[in-house]
Design a protein around this motif. Structure first.
Motif, PDB file in Angstrom:
ATOM      1  N   VAL A   1       0.862  -1.188   0.000  1.00  0.00           N
ATOM      2  CA  VAL A   1       0.000   0.000   0.000  1.00  0.00           C
ATOM      3  C   VAL A   1       0.899   1.239   0.000  1.00  0.00           C
ATOM      4  O   VAL A   1       1.854   1.319   0.779  1.00  0.00           O
ATOM      5  CB  VAL A   1      -0.924  -0.007   1.245  1.00  0.00           C
ATOM      6  CG1 VAL A   1      -1.710   1.288   1.343  1.00  0.00           C
ATOM      7  CG2 VAL A   1      -1.859  -1.217   1.206  1.00  0.00           C
ATOM      8  N   ARG A   2       0.626   2.166  -0.889  1.00  0.00           N
ATOM      9  CA  ARG A   2       1.452   3.388  -0.980  1.00  0.00           C
ATOM     10  C   ARG A   2       0.614   4.659  -0.869  1.00  0.00           C
ATOM     11  O   ARG A   2       1.139   5.759  -0.923  1.00  0.00           O
ATOM     12  CB  ARG A   2       2.257   3.383  -2.292  1.00  0.00           C
ATOM     13  CG  ARG A   2       3.302   2.271  -2.354  1.00  0.00           C
ATOM     14  CD  ARG A   2       4.080   2.289  -3.657  1.00  0.00           C
ATOM     15  NE  ARG A   2       5.101   1.236  -3.684  1.00  0.00           N
ATOM     16  CZ  ARG A   2       4.901  -0.016  -4.084  1.00  0.00           C
ATOM     17  NH1 ARG A   2       3.701  -0.402  -4.495  1.00  0.00           N
ATOM     18  NH2 ARG A   2       5.889  -0.897  -4.072  1.00  0.00           N
ATOM     19  N   ARG A   3      -0.732   4.497  -0.727  1.00  0.00           N
ATOM     20  CA  ARG A   3      -1.613   5.663  -0.546  1.00  0.00           C
ATOM     21  C   ARG A   3      -2.401   5.464   0.736  1.00  0.00           C
ATOM     22  O   ARG A   3      -3.189   4.507   0.845  1.00  0.00           O
ATOM     23  CB  ARG A   3      -2.562   5.810  -1.738  1.00  0.00           C
ATOM     24  CG  ARG A   3      -1.799   6.111  -3.031  1.00  0.00           C
ATOM     25  CD  ARG A   3      -2.741   6.296  -4.193  1.00  0.00           C
ATOM     26  NE  ARG A   3      -3.552   7.497  -4.036  1.00  0.00           N
ATOM     27  CZ  ARG A   3      -4.380   7.953  -4.964  1.00  0.00           C
ATOM     28  NH1 ARG A   3      -4.522   7.294  -6.115  1.00  0.00           N
ATOM     29  NH2 ARG A   3      -5.080   9.048  -4.758  1.00  0.00           N
ATOM     30  N   PHE A   4      -2.212   6.383   1.657  1.00  0.00           N
ATOM     31  CA  PHE A   4      -2.767   6.201   2.999  1.00  0.00           C
ATOM     32  C   PHE A   4      -3.722   7.330   3.361  1.00  0.00           C
ATOM     33  O   PHE A   4      -3.583   8.459   2.887  1.00  0.00           O
ATOM     34  CB  PHE A   4      -1.639   6.165   4.032  1.00  0.00           C
ATOM     35  CG  PHE A   4      -0.771   4.948   3.900  1.00  0.00           C
ATOM     36  CD1 PHE A   4      -1.096   3.764   4.559  1.00  0.00           C
ATOM     37  CD2 PHE A   4       0.375   4.966   3.099  1.00  0.00           C
ATOM     38  CE1 PHE A   4      -0.306   2.638   4.432  1.00  0.00           C
ATOM     39  CE2 PHE A   4       1.167   3.838   2.965  1.00  0.00           C
ATOM     40  CZ  PHE A   4       0.833   2.673   3.625  1.00  0.00           C
ATOM     41  N   LYS A   5      -4.633   7.014   4.281  1.00  0.00           N
ATOM     42  CA  LYS A   5      -5.427   8.044   4.930  1.00  0.00           C
ATOM     43  C   LYS A   5      -4.607   8.595   6.102  1.00  0.00           C
ATOM     44  O   LYS A   5      -3.710   7.919   6.613  1.00  0.00           O
ATOM     45  CB  LYS A   5      -6.736   7.442   5.436  1.00  0.00           C
ATOM     46  CG  LYS A   5      -7.580   6.842   4.310  1.00  0.00           C
ATOM     47  CD  LYS A   5      -9.040   6.755   4.668  1.00  0.00           C
ATOM     48  CE  LYS A   5      -9.349   5.475   5.408  1.00  0.00           C
ATOM     49  NZ  LYS A   5     -10.819   5.322   5.613  1.00  0.00           N
ATOM     50  N   LYS A   6      -4.931   9.802   6.515  1.00  0.00           N
ATOM     51  CA  LYS A   6      -4.156  10.423   7.600  1.00  0.00           C
ATOM     52  C   LYS A   6      -4.637   9.968   8.986  1.00  0.00           C
ATOM     53  O   LYS A   6      -4.043  10.329  10.011  1.00  0.00           O
ATOM     54  CB  LYS A   6      -4.217  11.953   7.493  1.00  0.00           C
ATOM     55  CG  LYS A   6      -3.456  12.505   6.269  1.00  0.00           C
ATOM     56  CD  LYS A   6      -3.537  14.027   6.199  1.00  0.00           C
ATOM     57  CE  LYS A   6      -3.092  14.576   4.836  1.00  0.00           C
ATOM     58  NZ  LYS A   6      -1.662  14.436   4.569  1.00  0.00           N
TER      59      LYS A   6
ATOM     60  N   ALA B   1       6.819   5.322  -2.739  1.00  0.00           N
ATOM     61  CA  ALA B   1       6.417   5.251  -1.326  1.00  0.00           C
ATOM     62  C   ALA B   1       6.545   6.593  -0.611  1.00  0.00           C
ATOM     63  O   ALA B   1       6.100   6.740   0.523  1.00  0.00           O
ATOM     64  CB  ALA B   1       7.261   4.192  -0.601  1.00  0.00           C
ATOM     65  N   ARG B   2       7.137   7.600  -1.273  1.00  0.00           N
ATOM     66  CA  ARG B   2       7.403   8.884  -0.601  1.00  0.00           C
ATOM     67  C   ARG B   2       6.136   9.520  -0.030  1.00  0.00           C
ATOM     68  O   ARG B   2       6.098   9.886   1.148  1.00  0.00           O
ATOM     69  CB  ARG B   2       8.086   9.860  -1.565  1.00  0.00           C
ATOM     70  CG  ARG B   2       9.526   9.504  -1.887  1.00  0.00           C
ATOM     71  CD  ARG B   2      10.096  10.458  -2.931  1.00  0.00           C
ATOM     72  NE  ARG B   2      10.210  11.808  -2.416  1.00  0.00           N
ATOM     73  CZ  ARG B   2      11.354  12.412  -2.067  1.00  0.00           C
ATOM     74  NH1 ARG B   2      12.499  11.763  -2.197  1.00  0.00           N
ATOM     75  NH2 ARG B   2      11.360  13.624  -1.600  1.00  0.00           N
ATOM     76  N   ASN B   3       5.103   9.652  -0.873  1.00  0.00           N
ATOM     77  CA  ASN B   3       3.872  10.275  -0.378  1.00  0.00           C
ATOM     78  C   ASN B   3       3.236   9.459   0.727  1.00  0.00           C
ATOM     79  O   ASN B   3       2.652  10.020   1.666  1.00  0.00           O
ATOM     80  CB  ASN B   3       2.866  10.464  -1.523  1.00  0.00           C
ATOM     81  CG  ASN B   3       3.303  11.571  -2.467  1.00  0.00           C
ATOM     82  OD1 ASN B   3       4.110  12.421  -2.085  1.00  0.00           O
ATOM     83  ND2 ASN B   3       2.803  11.534  -3.691  1.00  0.00           N
ATOM     84  N   GLY B   4       3.351   8.150   0.622  1.00  0.00           N
ATOM     85  CA  GLY B   4       2.801   7.273   1.650  1.00  0.00           C
ATOM     86  C   GLY B   4       3.426   7.537   3.009  1.00  0.00           C
ATOM     87  O   GLY B   4       2.739   7.541   4.029  1.00  0.00           O
TER      88      GLY B   4
ATOM     89  N   THR C   1      15.645  10.725   2.223  1.00  0.00           N
ATOM     90  CA  THR C   1      16.660   9.697   1.962  1.00  0.00           C
ATOM     91  C   THR C   1      16.229   8.740   0.852  1.00  0.00           C
ATOM     92  O   THR C   1      17.010   7.906   0.416  1.00  0.00           O
ATOM     93  CB  THR C   1      16.989   8.875   3.240  1.00  0.00           C
ATOM     94  OG1 THR C   1      15.879   8.044   3.580  1.00  0.00           O
ATOM     95  CG2 THR C   1      17.332   9.777   4.423  1.00  0.00           C
ATOM     96  N   LEU C   2      14.955   8.844   0.421  1.00  0.00           N
ATOM     97  CA  LEU C   2      14.464   8.001  -0.677  1.00  0.00           C
ATOM     98  C   LEU C   2      14.755   8.677  -2.014  1.00  0.00           C
ATOM     99  O   LEU C   2      14.792   9.911  -2.095  1.00  0.00           O
ATOM    100  CB  LEU C   2      12.948   7.792  -0.564  1.00  0.00           C
ATOM    101  CG  LEU C   2      12.445   6.608   0.267  1.00  0.00           C
ATOM    102  CD1 LEU C   2      12.766   6.774   1.738  1.00  0.00           C
ATOM    103  CD2 LEU C   2      10.932   6.436   0.064  1.00  0.00           C
ATOM    104  N   PRO C   3      14.925   7.897  -3.086  1.00  0.00           N
ATOM    105  CA  PRO C   3      15.080   8.511  -4.406  1.00  0.00           C
ATOM    106  C   PRO C   3      13.839   9.344  -4.741  1.00  0.00           C
ATOM    107  O   PRO C   3      12.730   8.989  -4.323  1.00  0.00           O
ATOM    108  CB  PRO C   3      15.188   7.311  -5.350  1.00  0.00           C
ATOM    109  CG  PRO C   3      15.489   6.127  -4.489  1.00  0.00           C
ATOM    110  CD  PRO C   3      14.928   6.423  -3.138  1.00  0.00           C
TER     111      PRO C   3
END
Lengths: 186, 186
Positions: free
Chosen positions: A13-18, A69-72, A62-64
């Motif tokens: 999962v890469r899109r999450f609720k807050k 996954a950055r937004n997640g 630190t991620l490319p």
């Protein structure tokens, strides 16, 4: 949730609720990792639960830039980082017992997957993130040099279950009694 | 079986009954491994199902004489060996993407643990065996040099559920936001 169902239906999962994840659930997920088996029960893995938004943002750096996954990591309320002590798992009296050297990566894989499966059991998404600048993340989290940060995963609720990534057929992946001899013959 | 129950109640089993394990169940267990996540879905792990008693005995000879899993491998009707291709997981265009180099050990840990948990679901025992002479085992199983044999586990039914090996307390294993800051404060 049924174990086999969780194994088959778990998705990255890469899109999450807050929405907040209660500490009681985070603790249960970490406890599942605690029960992971490890080389001679050496238990070299430990866990940093990151909730501080500023620290999460520094870790995202630190991620490319293209990592999906950055937004997640920004959106999910929790980020769990797995760190592992080097030079213990796979060693006996200071000497590596096998041709693999340090087994911390093997033990880390098991422990992280316990987190991932246990999270799914509670309706929470995760994604194995190993592709980041570990030396930089090590500094952000103040991790002593005898530990390696191995992976991180955002942890949170989600709306849409992503599609399964395809897998090779079992026929390609299995052999009987020696390499090359098919196990599945139909 | 419930996932969380399996994670908490799974034990390493080293004493097996000789009863046959149906291929339908072995296949389901291998299928659980097939669904294991892997670095960028590279799926570098495959599996050798050893049923031939002579080959099992030759593999037992690669374990140290004192290894408590030796009898288990002889008695259990099935031995599952995990092999992993090197130089793929954790690499991008031939270059290691992280300071960990090859991630095959991480992916192997996940996949092997899927086998272990799925086996437990079917009432079958296993034990992670990583301590053996991998170079010798490689020859016994005719494994090409671009693959590493990582682990093996006997697979079979058992009478007595072994006691749990103790674990560190969650308090010792968890931090909040950075290394050294406690997550669990009570």
């Amino acid at each position: 949730m049924e174990l086999i169902k969780a194994i088959y239906e778990r998705r990255s999962v890469r899109r999450f609720k807050k929405d907040n994840v209660p500490d009681e659930i985070i603790t249960e997920i970490l406890d599942a990792a605690r029960w992971a088996p490890s080389w001679a029960n050496t238990q070299v893995c430990s866990y940093i639960v990151v909730k501080d938004q500023t620290i999460k943002e520094r870790l995202v750096d630190t991620l490319p830039p293209t990592n999906p996954a950055r937004n997640g990591i920004i959106d999910a309320p929790v980020l769990i980082c797995l760190i592992a002590k080097r030079g213990v798992s796979g060693y006996y009296k200071g000497t590596a017992s096998t041709n693999k050297g340090d087994w911390f990566m093997f033990d880390a894989g098991i422990a992280m997957e316990h987190i991932v499966l246990a999270a799914w059991n509670f309706g929470l998404g995760t994604v194995h993130v190993g592709m980041f600048d570990a030396d930089k993340a090590q500094i952000v989290l103040n991790i002593p040099s005898e530990f390696n940060i191995v992976e991180m995963t955002p942890l949170g609720y989600f709306d849409d279950v992503p599609k399964a990534t395809p897998r090779k057929q079992l026929k390609e992946l299995t052999f009987l009694d020696e390499f090359g001899k098919p196990y599945i013959t139909q």
